[in-house]
Structure formats: C-alpha cells, structure tokens
Design a protein around this motif. Structure first.
Motif, PDB file in Angstrom:
ATOM      1  N   LEU A  89      16.528  15.494  -5.347  1.00 60.08           N
ATOM      2  CA  LEU A  89      15.342  15.565  -4.508  1.00 60.08           C
ATOM      3  C   LEU A  89      15.629  14.997  -3.124  1.00 60.08           C
ATOM      4  CD1 LEU A  89      12.347  16.121  -4.051  1.00 60.08           C
ATOM      5  CD2 LEU A  89      11.828  13.909  -5.083  1.00 60.08           C
ATOM      6  N   PHE A  90      16.362  13.879  -3.080  1.00 63.13           N
ATOM      7  CA  PHE A  90      16.714  13.324  -1.779  1.00 63.13           C
ATOM      8  C   PHE A  90      17.604  14.284  -1.003  1.00 63.13           C
ATOM      9  CE2 PHE A  90      19.869  11.166   0.857  1.00 63.13           C
ATOM     10  CZ  PHE A  90      19.038  10.639   1.825  1.00 63.13           C
ATOM     11  N   GLU A  91      18.543  14.905  -1.683  1.00 64.99           N
ATOM     12  CA  GLU A  91      19.430  15.845  -1.000  1.00 64.99           C
ATOM     13  C   GLU A  91      18.645  17.011  -0.418  1.00 64.99           C
ATOM     14  OE1 GLU A  91      22.416  15.050  -0.342  1.00 64.99           O
ATOM     15  OE2 GLU A  91      22.291  13.249  -1.603  1.00 64.99           O
ATOM     16  N   ALA A 106       0.839  -1.193   0.000  1.00 65.46           N
ATOM     17  CA  ALA A 106       0.000   0.000   0.000  1.00 65.46           C
ATOM     18  C   ALA A 106       0.878   1.248   0.000  1.00 65.46           C
ATOM     19  CB  ALA A 106      -0.904   0.005   1.232  1.00 65.46           C
ATOM     20  N   GLY A 107       0.680   2.102  -0.981  1.00 62.99           N
ATOM     21  CA  GLY A 107       1.528   3.284  -1.092  1.00 62.99           C
ATOM     22  C   GLY A 107       2.997   2.931  -1.117  1.00 62.99           C
ATOM     23  N   SER A 108       3.304   1.754  -1.631  1.00 63.86           N
ATOM     24  CA  SER A 108       4.650   1.202  -1.534  1.00 63.86           C
ATOM     25  C   SER A 108       5.649   1.983  -2.383  1.00 63.86           C
ATOM     26  CB  SER A 108       4.635  -0.263  -1.981  1.00 63.86           C
ATOM     27  OG  SER A 108       5.926  -0.816  -1.944  1.00 63.86           O
ATOM     28  N   THR A 109       6.879   2.087  -1.875  1.00 63.28           N
ATOM     29  CA  THR A 109       7.945   2.768  -2.609  1.00 63.28           C
ATOM     30  C   THR A 109       8.653   1.843  -3.584  1.00 63.28           C
ATOM     31  OG1 THR A 109       9.473   2.340  -0.779  1.00 63.28           O
ATOM     32  CG2 THR A 109       8.320   4.453  -0.790  1.00 63.28           C
ATOM     33  N   THR A 110       8.239   0.588  -3.671  1.00 60.84           N
ATOM     34  CA  THR A 110       8.777  -0.330  -4.668  1.00 60.84           C
ATOM     35  C   THR A 110       8.316   0.107  -6.057  1.00 60.84           C
ATOM     36  OG1 THR A 110       6.838  -1.726  -4.276  1.00 60.84           O
ATOM     37  CG2 THR A 110       8.852  -2.301  -3.099  1.00 60.84           C
ATOM     38  N   PRO A 111       9.004  -0.294  -7.122  1.00 59.73           N
ATOM     39  CA  PRO A 111      10.228  -1.095  -7.132  1.00 59.73           C
ATOM     40  C   PRO A 111      11.517  -0.268  -7.120  1.00 59.73           C
ATOM     41  CG  PRO A 111       9.386  -0.943  -9.354  1.00 59.73           C
ATOM     42  CD  PRO A 111       8.409  -0.193  -8.470  1.00 59.73           C
ATOM     43  N   PHE A 112      11.479   1.014  -7.557  1.00 58.61           N
ATOM     44  CA  PHE A 112      12.702   1.818  -7.625  1.00 58.61           C
ATOM     45  C   PHE A 112      12.289   3.267  -7.801  1.00 58.61           C
ATOM     46  CE2 PHE A 112      16.934   2.508 -10.119  1.00 58.61           C
ATOM     47  CZ  PHE A 112      17.550   2.972  -8.977  1.00 58.61           C
ATOM     48  N   MET A 113      12.762   4.121  -6.900  1.00 58.75           N
ATOM     49  CA  MET A 113      12.361   5.522  -6.907  1.00 58.75           C
ATOM     50  C   MET A 113      13.309   6.414  -7.705  1.00 58.75           C
ATOM     51  SD  MET A 113       9.655   6.159  -4.715  1.00 58.75           S
ATOM     52  CE  MET A 113       9.916   7.627  -3.725  1.00 58.75           C
ATOM     53  N   LEU A 156      16.825   9.872   8.454  1.00 63.74           N
ATOM     54  CA  LEU A 156      17.637  10.149   7.269  1.00 63.74           C
ATOM     55  C   LEU A 156      18.006   8.872   6.528  1.00 63.74           C
ATOM     56  CD1 LEU A 156      19.180  12.255   5.593  1.00 63.74           C
ATOM     57  CD2 LEU A 156      21.117  11.939   7.152  1.00 63.74           C
ATOM     58  N   GLU A 157      18.433   7.848   7.257  1.00 61.34           N
ATOM     59  CA  GLU A 157      18.914   6.638   6.599  1.00 61.34           C
ATOM     60  C   GLU A 157      17.780   5.786   6.034  1.00 61.34           C
ATOM     61  OE1 GLU A 157      22.052   6.131   5.794  1.00 61.34           O
ATOM     62  OE2 GLU A 157      22.350   8.105   6.705  1.00 61.34           O
ATOM     63  N   ILE A 158      16.632   5.790   6.675  1.00 59.96           N
ATOM     64  CA  ILE A 158      15.492   5.056   6.112  1.00 59.96           C
ATOM     65  C   ILE A 158      15.044   5.707   4.813  1.00 59.96           C
ATOM     66  CG2 ILE A 158      13.080   4.420   6.475  1.00 59.96           C
ATOM     67  CD1 ILE A 158      13.774   4.122   9.471  1.00 59.96           C
ATOM     68  N   TYR A 159      15.012   7.039   4.791  1.00 60.16           N
ATOM     69  CA  TYR A 159      14.676   7.723   3.541  1.00 60.16           C
ATOM     70  C   TYR A 159      15.713   7.438   2.462  1.00 60.16           C
ATOM     71  CZ  TYR A 159      10.429  10.401   4.227  1.00 60.16           C
ATOM     72  OH  TYR A 159       9.120  10.762   4.375  1.00 60.16           O
ATOM     73  N   ARG A 160      16.973   7.376   2.841  1.00 62.49           N
ATOM     74  CA  ARG A 160      18.017   7.059   1.859  1.00 62.49           C
ATOM     75  C   ARG A 160      17.775   5.659   1.275  1.00 62.49           C
ATOM     76  NH1 ARG A 160      22.797   9.512   1.838  1.00 62.49           N
ATOM     77  NH2 ARG A 160      22.689   9.925   4.081  1.00 62.49           N
ATOM     78  N   THR A 161      17.412   4.730   2.137  1.00 64.62           N
ATOM     79  CA  THR A 161      17.153   3.358   1.687  1.00 64.62           C
ATOM     80  C   THR A 161      15.991   3.308   0.706  1.00 64.62           C
ATOM     81  OG1 THR A 161      18.065   2.329   3.680  1.00 64.62           O
ATOM     82  CG2 THR A 161      16.405   1.081   2.470  1.00 64.62           C
ATOM     83  N   LEU A 162      14.872   3.917   1.046  1.00 65.09           N
ATOM     84  CA  LEU A 162      13.691   3.814   0.174  1.00 65.09           C
ATOM     85  C   LEU A 162      13.899   4.550  -1.141  1.00 65.09           C
ATOM     86  CD1 LEU A 162      11.624   6.545   0.003  1.00 65.09           C
ATOM     87  CD2 LEU A 162      11.382   6.014   2.416  1.00 65.09           C
ATOM     88  N   PHE A 163      14.719   5.596  -1.111  1.00 63.37           N
ATOM     89  CA  PHE A 163      14.916   6.393  -2.319  1.00 63.37           C
ATOM     90  C   PHE A 163      15.918   5.765  -3.280  1.00 63.37           C
ATOM     91  CE2 PHE A 163      16.348   9.944  -4.913  1.00 63.37           C
ATOM     92  CZ  PHE A 163      15.178  10.650  -5.152  1.00 63.37           C
ATOM     93  N   THR A 164      16.942   5.130  -2.759  1.00 60.72           N
ATOM     94  CA  THR A 164      18.063   4.707  -3.609  1.00 60.72           C
ATOM     95  C   THR A 164      18.084   3.226  -3.951  1.00 60.72           C
ATOM     96  OG1 THR A 164      19.525   4.340  -1.700  1.00 60.72           O
ATOM     97  CG2 THR A 164      19.496   6.559  -2.655  1.00 60.72           C
ATOM     98  N   THR A 165      17.270   2.397  -3.289  1.00 64.29           N
ATOM     99  CA  THR A 165      17.382   0.948  -3.487  1.00 64.29           C
ATOM    100  C   THR A 165      16.577   0.481  -4.685  1.00 64.29           C
ATOM    101  OG1 THR A 165      17.623   0.671  -1.088  1.00 64.29           O
ATOM    102  CG2 THR A 165      17.149  -1.295  -2.384  1.00 64.29           C
ATOM    103  N   ASP A 166      17.236  -0.231  -5.567  1.00 60.94           N
ATOM    104  CA  ASP A 166      16.608  -0.807  -6.758  1.00 60.94           C
ATOM    105  C   ASP A 166      16.081  -2.199  -6.402  1.00 60.94           C
ATOM    106  OD1 ASP A 166      15.885  -1.861  -9.197  1.00 60.94           O
ATOM    107  OD2 ASP A 166      17.769  -1.370 -10.206  1.00 60.94           O
ATOM    108  N   GLN A 167      14.754  -2.338  -6.351  1.00 64.42           N
ATOM    109  CA  GLN A 167      14.131  -3.623  -6.005  1.00 64.42           C
ATOM    110  C   GLN A 167      13.366  -4.229  -7.183  1.00 64.42           C
ATOM    111  OE1 GLN A 167      12.208  -2.206  -2.082  1.00 64.42           O
ATOM    112  NE2 GLN A 167      13.115  -4.180  -1.560  1.00 64.42           N
ATOM    113  N   ARG A 168      13.705  -3.832  -8.379  1.00 62.87           N
ATOM    114  CA  ARG A 168      12.960  -4.327  -9.538  1.00 62.87           C
ATOM    115  C   ARG A 168      13.085  -5.840  -9.688  1.00 62.87           C
ATOM    116  NH1 ARG A 168      15.235  -0.150 -13.967  1.00 62.87           N
ATOM    117  NH2 ARG A 168      17.076  -0.431 -12.631  1.00 62.87           N
TER     118      ARG A 168
END
Length: 276
Positions: A140-142, A119-126, A197-209
């Motif tokens: 944007l993350f910065e 639900a409202g998931s940040t997958t697969p890659f932002m 900060l680090e959780i946002y970094r994870t959701l923004f930068t991780t490629d889960q495709r």
C-alpha cells in the motif's frame, strides 16, 4: 515572521497566539500549520496560548533533504518548546503529529508537557509485521509513493475526498465546500516532494507500540470511525488500549479530516479536555 533554528540548523516557522496555558498543535503529514484554521483562533480566543508551526519540509519552514524520521521531528518539537520556554504544555498531535508527540515524550520526557491529545493519530503501528498481522500491507505504501512521484497534484486532489469523507465519499457531493477541498489540496502541495514521501514512509513503517504504552500523562484520543488514512481499529482503538487511563472519543462516520468536517465538535472536545 517568527522563526527558530532547530538543532541541525533547519529554520522552522511558528505562530504564537493568545495567553494562558500553552497548547502546541502538530499537523498532518504534508499540511502546514495553516491546517489549524478552525482550531488555533478558537483556542486562543478561549484563554489558551496556542502555538502552531510548520514541520520541516512544509509550508514556510526550510525544506532539507533529510530529517524526516521521528527522532529528528521530535527534536524539532523540543527546539520549539525550548525556544519559547513552554512548560505545563498540552501537545495536540494530529495524524503523523501524534507519532511526533509520542516520540517527543519517549525522547525528551514530560518536564515541559502535562497532557496529550492524539487525533486521527497514526500510532501505534500501521504496517503489517509477523507479530502484527492486522497491519496494512507494505504494498500500500509503495502504491501511495508511486502516485506521489507520478502526479502529486492529482494524487492530492483525489486523496481529498477520502480524507474528508472516508471510503464511501462521493466526489460529486463533497463533505466540504469545493473551495475548502481545493485549499486543503493546495496546503498538501506546499510541501517538498522529498518531505512528503519520507514523512509518509515514517508514519507507515515506524513501530511505536512500546513507546505509546509508556505514556502516563492524561491523554485524550479522538478518532473517526470512517477514517481510511488511519483506520480506527488499527490506530485510534489500538492506541487507547495501550495508554492506561486514556479517554477515547469515537466520532461516528467521521473521516480523517475531522478537524474540518467536525470542527465545532472537535473544538469543544479539545477545549473541555485542555481546561479541565
């Protein structure tokens, strides 16, 4: 209060309500399990065993300096399922919780999990990449990180309008009561600055495709068309295309915080999927 100890010694708070088939609710980036104000009592009252927990760094759990990548977060989830010996479990991953659930399945398999809700998931890659030009600019993350570091209370209060109303939200006419908006901002602040900060970094930068495409359990995807935190085309629709046989529900004009703005509809859709 109930706590468990994760594999690296981090203490995690959890709630375990009701009886029946288990469902584990995984929340947004900075909010504790209190965000499930509208869902957890409803699901427990309708014959499900509803488990919620505070992600490391948030709420009543420990706030270690490290451990905010998906591997560790997925291992924390595995520790919870092992601790409670849950089987035939439904995972409901909201926002970054969706990434956690997907990484759990990739890392630990489906022995304990039988269905999935994103639900409202940040997958697969932002994030934008050479093979992902439609993604969001890393700048944007910065910008988000700068706002967090400079004045996190103000940043959280300003974010609440878009979180619940979308890009066109009017701060003078909030989607929810001022009290509920303020409460949500306070929940977001009940998280260590490092974890935020680090959780946002994870959701923004991780490629889960790739790992998203390997999911083969029944999956429900719920996403708001006005979601600016996890844009529907980039996240919900892209996730649905990757998971064969998934069910996609588009909430027209709903923003990222549909668990509150559309609580009745979301609860009914969750219950229908979890009990069919």
């Amino acid at each position: 209060m109930p706590f468990l100890t994760s594999r690296d010694g981090t203490s995690l708070f959890y709630n375990d309500w009701g009886t029946g088939e288990p469902v584990v609710l995984l929340g947004t980036a900075m909010m504790s399990s209190r965000m499930w104000e509208f869902q957890a009592p409803y699901l427990a009252a309708h014959g499900l065993r509803c488990v919620t927990y505070d992600r490391r760094g948030c709420g009543r759990s420990d706030q270690p300096w490290d451990g905010y990548g998906y591997d560790t977060l997925a291992d924390d989830l595995a520790a919870l399922l092992d601790h409670l010996d849950l089987t035939d479990t439904a995972l409901v991953g909201y926002a970054v919780g969706g990434g956690e659930a997907v990484r759990y399945l990739a890392r630990h398999g489906t022995d304990r999990v039988s269905r999935l809700v994103l639900a409202g998931s940040t997958t697969p890659f932002m994030m934008k990449a050479p093979d992902h030009p439609e993604g969001l600019d890393p700048a944007l993350f910065e910008s988000l990180a700068e706002g967090m570091v400079k004045d996190r209370p103000r940043w959280a209060a300003e974010l609440a309008t878009q979180f619940f109303a979308g890009a066109g939200g009017d701060p003078d006419r909030p989607a929810l009561s001022p009290e509920l908006m303020r409460w949500s901002s306070e929940l977001a602040l009940d998280c260590s600055p490092r974890a935020a900060l680090e959780i946002y970094r994870t959701l923004f930068t991780t490629d889960q495709r790739a790992e998203t495409a390997r999911i083969r359990i029944p999956t429900l995807i719920v996403h708001g068309s006005a979601d600016t935190g996890a844009p529907i085309g980039l996240c919900g629709e892209a996730t649905a295309r990757l998971i064969p046989g998934s069910t996609f529900l588009r909430y027209e004009d709903a923003a990222h915080g549909l668990f509150a703005t559309h609580a009745d509809r979301f609860n009914a859709d969750l219950l229908a999927f979890l009990t069919k």
